[in-house]
Write a protein that holds these residues in place. Structure first.
Motif, short mmCIF file in Angstrom:
data_model
loop_
_atom_site.label_atom_id
_atom_site.label_comp_id
_atom_site.label_asym_id
_atom_site.label_seq_id
_atom_site.Cartn_x
_atom_site.Cartn_y
_atom_site.Cartn_z
N ASP A 20 -5.66 9.01 -0.75
CA ASP A 20 -4.75 8.61 -1.82
C ASP A 20 -4.21 7.20 -1.62
O ASP A 20 -4.09 6.43 -2.58
CB ASP A 20 -3.58 9.58 -1.93
CG ASP A 20 -3.99 10.94 -2.50
OD1 ASP A 20 -5.04 11.01 -3.16
OD2 ASP A 20 -3.24 11.91 -2.28
N TYR A 21 -3.87 6.85 -0.37
CA TYR A 21 -3.32 5.52 -0.14
C TYR A 21 -4.35 4.43 -0.40
O TYR A 21 -4.00 3.34 -0.84
CB TYR A 21 -2.74 5.38 1.29
CG TYR A 21 -3.78 5.30 2.38
CD1 TYR A 21 -4.27 4.07 2.80
CD2 TYR A 21 -4.26 6.45 3.00
CE1 TYR A 21 -5.22 3.98 3.80
CE2 TYR A 21 -5.20 6.38 4.00
CZ TYR A 21 -5.68 5.14 4.40
OH TYR A 21 -6.62 5.05 5.39
N ARG A 45 -4.47 4.05 -4.19
CA ARG A 45 -3.25 3.34 -4.60
C ARG A 45 -3.34 1.85 -4.26
O ARG A 45 -3.07 0.99 -5.12
CB ARG A 45 -2.04 3.95 -3.90
CG ARG A 45 -0.72 3.29 -4.28
CD ARG A 45 0.38 3.61 -3.29
NE ARG A 45 0.06 3.03 -2.00
CZ ARG A 45 0.17 3.67 -0.83
NH1 ARG A 45 0.62 4.89 -0.78
NH2 ARG A 45 -0.15 3.08 0.29
N ASP A 46 -3.76 1.52 -3.05
CA ASP A 46 -3.83 0.12 -2.63
C ASP A 46 -4.88 -0.66 -3.42
O ASP A 46 -4.64 -1.78 -3.84
CB ASP A 46 -4.11 0.01 -1.13
CG ASP A 46 -2.94 0.47 -0.28
OD1 ASP A 46 -1.84 0.70 -0.83
OD2 ASP A 46 -3.14 0.62 0.94
#
Length: 65
Positions: A20-21, A24-25
């Motif tokens: 997920d990160y 997002r990034d």
């Protein structure tokens, strides 16, 4: 983005949707939503350059309308 700091160059060239990160990034970096990022990766593959071009082309099409 990079999980393994010894592989930062290859991590910057390929978009991973596994974490997920990372989604997002990458979405923040490319100025799109996570959904748009996933659709772009599905359309053109995991290459950051190709995804960037794909998203730019879609923005240009919207601007013309």
């Amino acid at each position: 983005m990079p999980d393994d700091t010894s592989k930062t160059d290859s991590d910057r060239k390929l978009i991973s949707l596994k974490e997920d990160y990372e989604v997002r990034d990458w979405a923040n970096s490319l100025g799109c939503t996570p959904e748009q990022l996933r659709a772009a990766v599905e359309a053109v593959g995991h290459s950051a350059d190709r995804v960037r071009e794909h998203l730019s082309a879609k923005r240009a099409k919207r601007a013309v309308r």
